[in-house]
Design a protein around this motif. Structure first.
Motif, PDB file in Angstrom:
ATOM      1  N   ILE A 154       6.853   0.098  -9.507  1.00 40.08           N
ATOM      2  CA  ILE A 154       5.394   0.171  -9.650  1.00 40.08           C
ATOM      3  C   ILE A 154       5.062   1.359 -10.537  1.00 40.08           C
ATOM      4  O   ILE A 154       5.620   2.448 -10.382  1.00 40.08           O
ATOM      5  CB  ILE A 154       4.691   0.255  -8.271  1.00 40.08           C
ATOM      6  CG1 ILE A 154       3.169   0.158  -8.428  1.00 40.08           C
ATOM      7  CG2 ILE A 154       5.119   1.496  -7.509  1.00 40.08           C
ATOM      8  CD1 ILE A 154       2.441  -0.110  -7.102  1.00 40.08           C
ATOM      9  N   TYR A 155       4.186   1.123 -11.510  1.00 40.48           N
ATOM     10  CA  TYR A 155       3.777   2.142 -12.477  1.00 40.48           C
ATOM     11  C   TYR A 155       2.262   2.111 -12.598  1.00 40.48           C
ATOM     12  O   TYR A 155       1.635   1.084 -12.347  1.00 40.48           O
ATOM     13  CB  TYR A 155       4.388   1.867 -13.854  1.00 40.48           C
ATOM     14  CG  TYR A 155       5.863   1.581 -13.807  1.00 40.48           C
ATOM     15  CD1 TYR A 155       6.779   2.601 -13.581  1.00 40.48           C
ATOM     16  CD2 TYR A 155       6.352   0.288 -13.971  1.00 40.48           C
ATOM     17  CE1 TYR A 155       8.138   2.343 -13.519  1.00 40.48           C
ATOM     18  CE2 TYR A 155       7.705   0.013 -13.908  1.00 40.48           C
ATOM     19  CZ  TYR A 155       8.596   1.044 -13.681  1.00 40.48           C
ATOM     20  OH  TYR A 155       9.936   0.788 -13.615  1.00 40.48           O
ATOM     21  N   THR A 213       0.832  -1.208   0.000  1.00 36.59           N
ATOM     22  CA  THR A 213       0.000   0.000   0.000  1.00 36.59           C
ATOM     23  C   THR A 213       0.864   1.255   0.000  1.00 36.59           C
ATOM     24  O   THR A 213       0.558   2.226  -0.708  1.00 36.59           O
ATOM     25  CB  THR A 213      -0.949   0.012   1.219  1.00 36.59           C
ATOM     26  OG1 THR A 213      -1.808  -1.131   1.118  1.00 36.59           O
ATOM     27  CG2 THR A 213      -1.788   1.270   1.263  1.00 36.59           C
ATOM     28  N   LYS A 214       1.941   1.237   0.743  1.00 38.00           N
ATOM     29  CA  LYS A 214       2.854   2.393   0.765  1.00 38.00           C
ATOM     30  C   LYS A 214       3.465   2.614  -0.620  1.00 38.00           C
ATOM     31  O   LYS A 214       3.551   3.748  -1.089  1.00 38.00           O
ATOM     32  CB  LYS A 214       3.941   2.171   1.819  1.00 38.00           C
ATOM     33  CG  LYS A 214       4.836   3.349   2.018  1.00 38.00           C
ATOM     34  CD  LYS A 214       5.809   3.122   3.169  1.00 38.00           C
ATOM     35  CE  LYS A 214       6.685   4.347   3.340  1.00 38.00           C
ATOM     36  NZ  LYS A 214       7.615   4.180   4.454  1.00 38.00           N
ATOM     37  N   ARG A 215       3.867   1.531  -1.281  1.00 39.11           N
ATOM     38  CA  ARG A 215       4.395   1.636  -2.644  1.00 39.11           C
ATOM     39  C   ARG A 215       3.328   2.195  -3.590  1.00 39.11           C
ATOM     40  O   ARG A 215       3.604   3.050  -4.420  1.00 39.11           O
ATOM     41  CB  ARG A 215       4.833   0.265  -3.167  1.00 39.11           C
ATOM     42  CG  ARG A 215       6.055  -0.306  -2.516  1.00 39.11           C
ATOM     43  CD  ARG A 215       6.394  -1.666  -3.065  1.00 39.11           C
ATOM     44  NE  ARG A 215       6.774  -1.556  -4.478  1.00 39.11           N
ATOM     45  CZ  ARG A 215       6.651  -2.540  -5.354  1.00 39.11           C
ATOM     46  NH1 ARG A 215       6.172  -3.712  -4.999  1.00 39.11           N
ATOM     47  NH2 ARG A 215       7.014  -2.367  -6.602  1.00 39.11           N
ATOM     48  N   PHE A 216       2.120   1.668  -3.480  1.00 41.90           N
ATOM     49  CA  PHE A 216       1.008   2.104  -4.319  1.00 41.90           C
ATOM     50  C   PHE A 216       0.725   3.589  -4.108  1.00 41.90           C
ATOM     51  O   PHE A 216       0.620   4.352  -5.071  1.00 41.90           O
ATOM     52  CB  PHE A 216      -0.230   1.266  -3.990  1.00 41.90           C
ATOM     53  CG  PHE A 216      -1.458   1.640  -4.759  1.00 41.90           C
ATOM     54  CD1 PHE A 216      -1.599   1.305  -6.096  1.00 41.90           C
ATOM     55  CD2 PHE A 216      -2.505   2.319  -4.142  1.00 41.90           C
ATOM     56  CE1 PHE A 216      -2.740   1.635  -6.805  1.00 41.90           C
ATOM     57  CE2 PHE A 216      -3.647   2.653  -4.839  1.00 41.90           C
ATOM     58  CZ  PHE A 216      -3.774   2.307  -6.172  1.00 41.90           C
ATOM     59  N   PHE A 233       3.446  -3.781 -11.857  1.00 37.64           N
ATOM     60  CA  PHE A 233       4.478  -3.784 -10.823  1.00 37.64           C
ATOM     61  C   PHE A 233       5.210  -5.115 -10.740  1.00 37.64           C
ATOM     62  O   PHE A 233       4.734  -6.140 -11.216  1.00 37.64           O
ATOM     63  CB  PHE A 233       3.859  -3.451  -9.463  1.00 37.64           C
ATOM     64  CG  PHE A 233       2.920  -4.504  -8.944  1.00 37.64           C
ATOM     65  CD1 PHE A 233       3.358  -5.470  -8.041  1.00 37.64           C
ATOM     66  CD2 PHE A 233       1.597  -4.552  -9.364  1.00 37.64           C
ATOM     67  CE1 PHE A 233       2.497  -6.446  -7.578  1.00 37.64           C
ATOM     68  CE2 PHE A 233       0.732  -5.522  -8.903  1.00 37.64           C
ATOM     69  CZ  PHE A 233       1.186  -6.480  -8.002  1.00 37.64           C
ATOM     70  N   ASP A 234       6.385  -5.042 -10.144  1.00 35.89           N
ATOM     71  CA  ASP A 234       7.125  -6.221  -9.721  1.00 35.89           C
ATOM     72  C   ASP A 234       7.608  -5.934  -8.306  1.00 35.89           C
ATOM     73  O   ASP A 234       7.105  -5.008  -7.661  1.00 35.89           O
ATOM     74  CB  ASP A 234       8.260  -6.576 -10.704  1.00 35.89           C
ATOM     75  CG  ASP A 234       9.400  -5.562 -10.731  1.00 35.89           C
ATOM     76  OD1 ASP A 234       9.370  -4.565  -9.979  1.00 35.89           O
ATOM     77  OD2 ASP A 234      10.349  -5.784 -11.506  1.00 35.89           O
ATOM     78  N   ASN A 277       4.349   7.527 -12.131  1.00 37.04           N
ATOM     79  CA  ASN A 277       5.675   7.000 -11.829  1.00 37.04           C
ATOM     80  C   ASN A 277       6.405   6.499 -13.075  1.00 37.04           C
ATOM     81  O   ASN A 277       7.299   5.666 -12.984  1.00 37.04           O
ATOM     82  CB  ASN A 277       5.588   5.883 -10.772  1.00 37.04           C
ATOM     83  CG  ASN A 277       6.882   5.718 -10.012  1.00 37.04           C
ATOM     84  OD1 ASN A 277       7.573   6.675  -9.732  1.00 37.04           O
ATOM     85  ND2 ASN A 277       7.203   4.487  -9.669  1.00 37.04           N
ATOM     86  N   ILE A 278       6.024   6.987 -14.245  1.00 38.54           N
ATOM     87  CA  ILE A 278       6.684   6.593 -15.491  1.00 38.54           C
ATOM     88  C   ILE A 278       7.932   7.450 -15.659  1.00 38.54           C
ATOM     89  O   ILE A 278       7.865   8.676 -15.630  1.00 38.54           O
ATOM     90  CB  ILE A 278       5.752   6.778 -16.710  1.00 38.54           C
ATOM     91  CG1 ILE A 278       4.484   5.939 -16.564  1.00 38.54           C
ATOM     92  CG2 ILE A 278       6.488   6.480 -18.003  1.00 38.54           C
ATOM     93  CD1 ILE A 278       4.669   4.453 -16.689  1.00 38.54           C
TER      94      ILE A 278
END
Length: 151
Positions: free
Chosen positions: A96-97, A37-40, A91-92, A116-117
């Motif tokens: 994350i994009y 969730t933090k990454r998202f 994402f991996d 995030n591109i």
């Protein structure tokens, strides 16, 4: 209009994919993990996260390969308005994009917000995969989204 098929795609995936798995991987299942969730959330940067995500209609995760590496794609849309408000996430375990898609009924204008591109592989192949998720092409032809390592 190509976006009208998204609700049908989500229903088909809900009937076929979910029946095989008790807990299909969806955006909300990933959002149960605080680290993910933090990454998202960080993917959005200064862009506002849509409020409709809390009650979104979701599709099951799809696996793709970008630059020879496995990635996961998630798709969610605004409940009762899928054709006009969608988000796709690629994402991996490192990156994350995302793509936020907005339009209005019968409009020829699409508002695409790339999240995030940067300037890497995601700037071409990643955008292709994310937009294909929005249009339904990824779900109709998943085998077409296996991109080998660039030479």
């Amino acid at each position: 209009m190509k976006f009208r098929t998204l609700a049908g795609i989500l229903i088909v995936f809900g009937m076929t994919g979910s029946a095989a798995s008790a807990n299909p991987a969806t955006l909300s299942s990933y959002l149960n993990d605080p680290v993910w969730t933090k990454r998202f959330d960080s993917m959005f940067g200064k862009t506002a996260k849509p409020s409709w995500l809390k009650s979104a209609t979701e599709s099951e995760a799809v696996s793709v390969v970008m630059d020879g590496k496995p990635y996961t794609v998630l798709l969610a849309c605004k409940k009762h308005d899928c054709a006009n408000h969608q988000i796709a996430v690629l994402f991996d375990n490192r990156a994350i994009y995302g793509l936020r898609f907005e339009t209005a009924d019968n409009s020829k204008k699409e508002e695409l917000t790339w999240l995030n591109i940067g300037g890497g592989t995601e700037s071409i192949d990643g955008k292709t995969i994310l937009y294909a998720a929005i249009t339904g092409s990824l779900y109709n032809h998943p085998e077409m989204f296996i991109f080998p390592t660039k030479k």
